[in-house]
Scaffold this active site. Structure first.
Site, short mmCIF file in Angstrom:
data_model
loop_
_atom_site.label_atom_id
_atom_site.label_comp_id
_atom_site.label_asym_id
_atom_site.label_seq_id
_atom_site.Cartn_x
_atom_site.Cartn_y
_atom_site.Cartn_z
N TYR A 273 0.85 -1.21 0.00
CA TYR A 273 0.00 0.00 0.00
C TYR A 273 0.88 1.25 0.00
CZ TYR A 273 -3.10 3.53 2.14
OH TYR A 273 -3.78 4.69 2.45
N GLU B 257 -11.69 -1.61 8.79
CA GLU B 257 -11.66 -0.52 9.77
C GLU B 257 -10.27 -0.35 10.37
OE1 GLU B 257 -13.18 -3.32 9.94
OE2 GLU B 257 -13.09 -4.25 11.91
N ARG C 213 1.08 5.74 17.66
CA ARG C 213 0.50 6.37 16.47
C ARG C 213 -0.07 7.73 16.88
NH1 ARG C 213 2.51 2.45 14.75
NH2 ARG C 213 1.78 0.96 13.20
P1 NAD Z 1 -12.22 4.83 2.02
O1 NAD Z 1 -11.88 3.40 1.76
O2 NAD Z 1 -13.37 5.12 2.95
O3 NAD Z 1 -12.48 5.61 0.66
C1 NAD Z 1 -11.89 5.23 -0.55
C2 NAD Z 1 -12.99 5.10 -1.57
O4 NAD Z 1 -12.43 4.74 -2.84
C3 NAD Z 1 -14.01 4.01 -1.21
O5 NAD Z 1 -15.32 4.54 -1.08
C4 NAD Z 1 -13.92 3.05 -2.37
O6 NAD Z 1 -15.16 2.45 -2.73
C5 NAD Z 1 -13.39 3.94 -3.48
N1 NAD Z 1 -12.82 3.13 -4.54
C6 NAD Z 1 -11.95 2.09 -4.42
N2 NAD Z 1 -11.72 1.53 -5.61
C7 NAD Z 1 -12.45 2.24 -6.52
C8 NAD Z 1 -12.62 2.13 -7.92
N3 NAD Z 1 -12.01 1.18 -8.64
N4 NAD Z 1 -13.44 3.02 -8.54
C9 NAD Z 1 -14.10 3.98 -7.82
N5 NAD Z 1 -13.96 4.12 -6.49
C10 NAD Z 1 -13.15 3.25 -5.85
O7 NAD Z 1 -10.89 5.53 2.56
P2 NAD Z 1 -10.65 6.96 3.21
O8 NAD Z 1 -10.25 6.73 4.63
O9 NAD Z 1 -11.78 7.86 2.91
O10 NAD Z 1 -9.34 7.42 2.43
C11 NAD Z 1 -9.39 8.29 1.31
C12 NAD Z 1 -8.00 8.40 0.71
O11 NAD Z 1 -7.07 8.88 1.70
C13 NAD Z 1 -7.43 7.09 0.19
O12 NAD Z 1 -6.69 7.34 -0.97
C14 NAD Z 1 -6.50 6.65 1.30
O13 NAD Z 1 -5.48 5.81 0.82
C15 NAD Z 1 -5.98 7.97 1.80
N6 NAD Z 1 -5.53 7.90 3.20
C16 NAD Z 1 -6.43 7.72 4.19
C17 NAD Z 1 -5.98 7.63 5.51
C18 NAD Z 1 -6.95 7.45 6.64
O14 NAD Z 1 -6.49 7.40 7.79
N7 NAD Z 1 -8.25 7.34 6.42
C19 NAD Z 1 -4.61 7.72 5.79
C20 NAD Z 1 -3.72 7.88 4.74
C21 NAD Z 1 -4.18 8.00 3.44
#
Ligand code: NAD
Length: 322
Positions: A150, A192, A221
């Site tokens: 990732y 989660e 963290r």
């Molecule tokens: P999340 O999983 O709730 O949201 C990601 C969304 O992307 C999901 O709704 C999923 O259905 C959608 N998705 C995945 N594959 C897809 C596809 N092929 N086509 C269309 N949609 C697709 O995650 P989040 O917590 O809202 O994170 C949002 C972004 O922030 C992500 O890129 C994640 O890697 C990054 N991020 C989040 C965190 C965190 O703590 N939440 C930390 C670091 C980075």
């Protein structure tokens, strides 16, 4: 800024859903896209398109008529998803394909500015072995040694966005989020993350109950509440700084400490039982010096405040499910 059309990719997810609301409140016209509907709160987008961003035809369609893109779509989850190794190929293929498609077809459609959400998971494992002194300054990313596929995909995609910036003059804004949490995020099912998982376990436990913690719980963290994350995203997008820049909290806690804070919020006397489980690095904390320097702003709210709101929301979900 009004009358501008923005696309939020990943709007059916946790951060994307909150971002749509913020952008609507600010007066933008918002198109949302995701492969699934939002599970908890329908984002108030002007248009919500259900579509798979790995498909070129879908991407070609959703970028039409858009001024700016917020790219949050990714195949991701907490430690139980990204550290078992079982999803490595899917994580790399799915997320890289989404980013390749979004940039190329966005460029061809004339999009001038992209926001990209990278992650603290790009930081080298060798700088995060001491739980009391993890190093996560932006300039410590190389020599690269993320501890998950990732993280490697995020690093690749950071470079992809920066390449489009250099070669095509497209504006990009890149953040490295550190553990964002809050209501309307995944709280069960395997994807989660620690705050939601611990809130759920404690909400399900008896008043003097016991919950399981993966590892010895001494890993550290920091966790940032969603409202400050969205504030940082908007400030970065309106700034002239490309990034990558950390957006996180500098209030570092152990996982045991996090569990005890939630236990206190719940008014329960919870005992922790440590078991084997997927863990990630030994210590991690945001380093907000560059953020503060470039934006004149950094998150400042205490962890307990966001945890209180998140626990109440998850407690209500657990009750509703029972
Ligand atoms: P999340 O999983 O709730 O949201 C990601 C969304 O992307 C999901 O709704 C999923 O259905 C959608 N998705 C995945 N594959 C897809 C596809 N092929 N086509 C269309 N949609 C697709 O995650 P989040 O917590 O809202 O994170 C949002 C972004 O922030 C992500 O890129 C994640 O890697 C990054 N991020 C989040 C965190 C965190 O703590 N939440 C930390 C670091 C980075």
């Amino acid at each position: 800024m009004k009358n501008r059309s923005v696309l939020v990719a990943g709007a059916g997810g946790f951060i994307g859903g909150h971002l749509v609301k913020r952008l609507k409140d600010e007066g933008y016209w918002v198109r949302a896209v995701d492969i699934k509907e939002h599970e908890f709160a329908k984002p108030p987008a002007d248009e919500f398109i259900l579509g798979d961003l790995r498909e070129q035809d879908v991407v070609k369609k959703v970028v039409q008529g858009i001024d700016e893109v917020y790219q949050l779509a990714a195949d991701m989850g907490g430690a139980g998803y990204i550290f078992t190794g079982e999803h490595d190929a899917a994580v790399m293929h799915n997320s890289a394909t989404i980013n390749l498609n979004m940039l190329e077809y966005g460029r061809l459609a004339g999009i001038k500015k992209f926001f990209y959400s990278s992650s603290a998971c790009i930081y080298p494992e060798y700088n995060q072995r001491d739980p009391d002194n993890p190093k996560c300054s932006e300039d410590s990313a190389y020599p690269a040694a993320p501890d998950s596929e990732y993280g490697w995909e995020k690093l690749f995609s950071e470079r992809l966005y920066l390449s489009y910036y250099r070669n095509y003059g497209i504006q990009v804004r890149i953040t490295r989020f550190h553990n964002i949490f809050g209501p309307n995020g995944t709280w069960c099912g395997g994807k989660e993350k620690a705050p939601a998982a611990l809130c759920r376990k404690i909400a399900e436990a008896d008043r003097n109950g016991e919950i399981e913690i993966w590892g010895d719980g001494k890993q550290t963290r920091s966790f940032l509440y969603i409202d400050e994350c969205i504030e940082g995203v908007r400030r970065l997008m309106e700034s002239d700084f490309t990034g990558p820049v950390n957006i996180g909290s500098e209030e570092m806690v152990t996982i045991n400490g996090l569990a005890m804070m939630i236990s206190g919020i719940a008014g329960k006397n919870i005992t922790l039982r440590h078991i084997d489980g997927p863990l990630g690095v030994r210590g991690r904390n945001s380093d907000n010096r560059l953020l503060a320097q470039k934006l004149g702003w950094a998150p400042s709210r205490p962890l307990a405040e966001g945890l209180e709101k998140t626990y109440r929301w998850i407690e209500a979900q657990v009750r509703a499910r029972a």
